[in-house]
Design a protein around this motif. Structure first.
Motif, PDB file in Angstrom:
ATOM      1  N   ALA A   1       0.831  -1.202   0.000  1.00 41.97           N
ATOM      2  CA  ALA A   1       0.000   0.000   0.000  1.00 41.97           C
ATOM      3  C   ALA A   1       0.869   1.257   0.000  1.00 41.97           C
ATOM      4  O   ALA A   1       0.501   2.268  -0.603  1.00 41.97           O
ATOM      5  N   THR A   2       2.027   1.186   0.611  1.00 42.08           N
ATOM      6  CA  THR A   2       2.959   2.314   0.593  1.00 42.08           C
ATOM      7  C   THR A   2       3.568   2.470  -0.801  1.00 42.08           C
ATOM      8  O   THR A   2       3.653   3.580  -1.331  1.00 42.08           O
ATOM      9  N   LEU A   3       3.975   1.361  -1.408  1.00 43.91           N
ATOM     10  CA  LEU A   3       4.488   1.418  -2.779  1.00 43.91           C
ATOM     11  C   LEU A   3       3.462   2.015  -3.730  1.00 43.91           C
ATOM     12  O   LEU A   3       3.819   2.652  -4.716  1.00 43.91           O
ATOM     13  N   ALA A   4       2.181   1.832  -3.423  1.00 42.04           N
ATOM     14  CA  ALA A   4       1.116   2.337  -4.290  1.00 42.04           C
ATOM     15  C   ALA A   4       1.073   3.864  -4.341  1.00 42.04           C
ATOM     16  O   ALA A   4       0.397   4.428  -5.197  1.00 42.04           O
ATOM     17  N   ARG A   5       1.807   4.543  -3.470  1.00 46.48           N
ATOM     18  CA  ARG A   5       1.927   6.004  -3.577  1.00 46.48           C
ATOM     19  C   ARG A   5       2.533   6.366  -4.929  1.00 46.48           C
ATOM     20  O   ARG A   5       2.316   7.452  -5.437  1.00 46.48           O
ATOM     21  N   ALA A   6       3.321   5.437  -5.461  1.00 40.97           N
ATOM     22  CA  ALA A   6       3.887   5.579  -6.809  1.00 40.97           C
ATOM     23  C   ALA A   6       3.459   4.337  -7.580  1.00 40.97           C
ATOM     24  O   ALA A   6       4.141   3.311  -7.542  1.00 40.97           O
ATOM     25  N   PRO A   7       2.306   4.378  -8.242  1.00 38.08           N
ATOM     26  CA  PRO A   7       1.798   3.186  -8.913  1.00 38.08           C
ATOM     27  C   PRO A   7       2.809   2.513  -9.847  1.00 38.08           C
ATOM     28  O   PRO A   7       2.838   1.283  -9.940  1.00 38.08           O
ATOM     29  N   ALA A   8       3.667   3.284 -10.485  1.00 38.76           N
ATOM     30  CA  ALA A   8       4.689   2.681 -11.347  1.00 38.76           C
ATOM     31  C   ALA A   8       5.645   1.818 -10.519  1.00 38.76           C
ATOM     32  O   ALA A   8       6.055   0.736 -10.954  1.00 38.76           O
ATOM     33  N   ALA A   9       5.988   2.279  -9.318  1.00 35.84           N
ATOM     34  CA  ALA A   9       6.869   1.502  -8.442  1.00 35.84           C
ATOM     35  C   ALA A   9       6.174   0.224  -7.981  1.00 35.84           C
ATOM     36  O   ALA A   9       6.776  -0.851  -7.967  1.00 35.84           O
ATOM     37  N   LEU A  10       4.905   0.329  -7.597  1.00 35.12           N
ATOM     38  CA  LEU A  10       4.152  -0.853  -7.178  1.00 35.12           C
ATOM     39  C   LEU A  10       4.059  -1.857  -8.322  1.00 35.12           C
ATOM     40  O   LEU A  10       4.356  -3.048  -8.137  1.00 35.12           O
ATOM     41  N   ASN A  11       3.669  -1.389  -9.496  1.00 35.02           N
ATOM     42  CA  ASN A  11       3.524  -2.302 -10.627  1.00 35.02           C
ATOM     43  C   ASN A  11       4.858  -2.897 -11.042  1.00 35.02           C
ATOM     44  O   ASN A  11       4.936  -4.080 -11.385  1.00 35.02           O
ATOM     45  N   GLY A  12       5.916  -2.104 -11.000  1.00 39.37           N
ATOM     46  CA  GLY A  12       7.245  -2.621 -11.306  1.00 39.37           C
ATOM     47  C   GLY A  12       7.666  -3.694 -10.322  1.00 39.37           C
ATOM     48  O   GLY A  12       8.188  -4.747 -10.712  1.00 39.37           O
ATOM     49  N   TYR A  13       7.425  -3.441  -9.035  1.00 39.19           N
ATOM     50  CA  TYR A  13       7.738  -4.430  -8.006  1.00 39.19           C
ATOM     51  C   TYR A  13       6.959  -5.723  -8.255  1.00 39.19           C
ATOM     52  O   TYR A  13       7.541  -6.817  -8.225  1.00 39.19           O
ATOM     53  N   LEU A  14       5.657  -5.603  -8.498  1.00 35.32           N
ATOM     54  CA  LEU A  14       4.824  -6.794  -8.698  1.00 35.32           C
ATOM     55  C   LEU A  14       5.259  -7.578  -9.931  1.00 35.32           C
ATOM     56  O   LEU A  14       5.333  -8.818  -9.894  1.00 35.32           O
ATOM     57  N   GLN A  15       5.561  -6.890 -11.001  1.00 36.12           N
ATOM     58  CA  GLN A  15       5.982  -7.569 -12.230  1.00 36.12           C
ATOM     59  C   GLN A  15       7.342  -8.232 -12.059  1.00 36.12           C
ATOM     60  O   GLN A  15       7.543  -9.362 -12.523  1.00 36.12           O
ATOM     61  N   PHE A  16       8.264  -7.552 -11.413  1.00 32.85           N
ATOM     62  CA  PHE A  16       9.595  -8.118 -11.182  1.00 32.85           C
ATOM     63  C   PHE A  16       9.486  -9.343 -10.272  1.00 32.85           C
ATOM     64  O   PHE A  16      10.092 -10.386 -10.531  1.00 32.85           O
ATOM     65  N   SER A  17       8.691  -9.225  -9.224  1.00 33.90           N
ATOM     66  CA  SER A  17       8.494 -10.350  -8.304  1.00 33.90           C
ATOM     67  C   SER A  17       7.882 -11.548  -9.023  1.00 33.90           C
ATOM     68  O   SER A  17       8.315 -12.696  -8.835  1.00 33.90           O
ATOM     69  N   GLU A  18       6.880 -11.281  -9.855  1.00 32.80           N
ATOM     70  CA  GLU A  18       6.242 -12.361 -10.602  1.00 32.80           C
ATOM     71  C   GLU A  18       7.232 -13.013 -11.573  1.00 32.80           C
ATOM     72  O   GLU A  18       7.276 -14.244 -11.697  1.00 32.80           O
ATOM     73  N   ALA A  19       8.028 -12.214 -12.237  1.00 36.92           N
ATOM     74  CA  ALA A  19       9.018 -12.752 -13.176  1.00 36.92           C
ATOM     75  C   ALA A  19      10.033 -13.629 -12.448  1.00 36.92           C
ATOM     76  O   ALA A  19      10.363 -14.731 -12.914  1.00 36.92           O
ATOM     77  N   LEU A  20      10.514 -13.162 -11.308  1.00 41.37           N
ATOM     78  CA  LEU A  20      11.486 -13.951 -10.551  1.00 41.37           C
ATOM     79  C   LEU A  20      10.858 -15.235 -10.005  1.00 41.37           C
ATOM     80  O   LEU A  20      11.535 -16.243  -9.852  1.00 41.37           O
ATOM     81  N   GLY A  21       9.562 -15.190  -9.747  1.00 44.47           N
ATOM     82  CA  GLY A  21       8.856 -16.387  -9.302  1.00 44.47           C
ATOM     83  C   GLY A  21       8.826 -17.481 -10.357  1.00 44.47           C
ATOM     84  O   GLY A  21       8.585 -18.649 -10.042  1.00 44.47           O
ATOM     85  N   GLN A  22       9.072 -17.118 -11.600  1.00 42.59           N
ATOM     86  CA  GLN A  22       9.115 -18.090 -12.695  1.00 42.59           C
ATOM     87  C   GLN A  22      10.544 -18.567 -12.971  1.00 42.59           C
ATOM     88  O   GLN A  22      10.763 -19.354 -13.893  1.00 42.59           O
ATOM     89  N   GLY A  23      11.487 -18.100 -12.192  1.00 43.37           N
ATOM     90  CA  GLY A  23      12.888 -18.465 -12.395  1.00 43.37           C
ATOM     91  C   GLY A  23      13.240 -19.812 -11.790  1.00 43.37           C
ATOM     92  O   GLY A  23      12.365 -20.604 -11.422  1.00 43.37           O
ATOM     93  N   ARG A  24      14.504 -20.061 -11.690  1.00 42.21           N
ATOM     94  CA  ARG A  24      15.002 -21.346 -11.189  1.00 42.21           C
ATOM     95  C   ARG A  24      15.051 -21.426  -9.673  1.00 42.21           C
ATOM     96  O   ARG A  24      15.041 -22.530  -9.118  1.00 42.21           O
ATOM     97  N   LEU A  25      15.121 -20.290  -8.993  1.00 40.86           N
ATOM     98  CA  LEU A  25      15.136 -20.322  -7.534  1.00 40.86           C
ATOM     99  C   LEU A  25      13.750 -20.726  -7.034  1.00 40.86           C
ATOM    100  O   LEU A  25      12.735 -20.197  -7.489  1.00 40.86           O
TER     101      LEU A  25
END
Length: 181
Positions: A35-59
């Protein structure tokens, strides 16, 4: 006390409100960090997309949590230590494994290498010596896993730094900053 307040979903623009609602539906709560990241929606969306992408990785999910715990411990981020302790438990990691990660250890060599590499990336600001990379490789990390670990560290640095600057209120069971015994 928060220095940057979390976004109230009821007062957010429609896209941000929908994103926050989707997070709450998925997690069963809306974490203050997001909710704090949502103060900058681009930051929130970037975080969510990066997290989702890494979730598809080998780790694996537990390995990503071990890295998050090591980075949060290194950066003394109370919010992330608390959140990732709860998330780590949700991936099946034991209290002992969580404590070892905070002390920069693990029960197997590849996981220990991930934790040690993560810690050294944070401490050195990613200016690693050849010996550190060779140790990671000897422990079973190939160059792809090394890069993925760097990416995971970067994602966690973002959240650690936002929490430090914003003073994000911990909304998970609180974990103390001192290293677990």
């Amino acid at each position: 006390m928060p220095r940057i307040l979390p976004t109230d979903p009821h007062h957010a623009d429609a896209r941000t409100a929908a994103t926050l609602q989707a997070i709450e539906t998925k997690l069963g709560m809306l974490p203050n960090l997001l909710a704090t990241l949502a103060r900058a929606p681009a930051a929130l969306n970037g975080y969510l997309q990066f997290s989702e992408a890494l979730g598809q990785g080998r780790l694996s999910a537990p390995q990503r949590e071990l890295i998050a715990l090591a980075v949060a411990q290194e950066n003394a981020c109370a919010y992330c230590l608390s959140a990732h302790t709860a998330l780590a438990q949700g991936t099946g990691l034991s209290e002992a494994a969580i404590a070892r990660a905070r002390r920069h250890g693990a029960s197997d060599t590849p996981d220990e290498a991930l934790i040690e590499l993560s810690r050294r990336i944070v401490r050195s600001r990613a200016k690693l010596d050849d010996g550190t990379l060779e140790a990671a490789r000897r422990a079973g990390l190939d160059d792809g896993l090394i890069i993925e670990t760097i990416a995971q560290v970067a994602l966690n640095l973002l959240t650690n730094y936002v929490n430090h600057v914003a003073g994000t209120e911990v909304d998970f069971p609180v974990v103390g900053l001192s290293p677990a015994a």
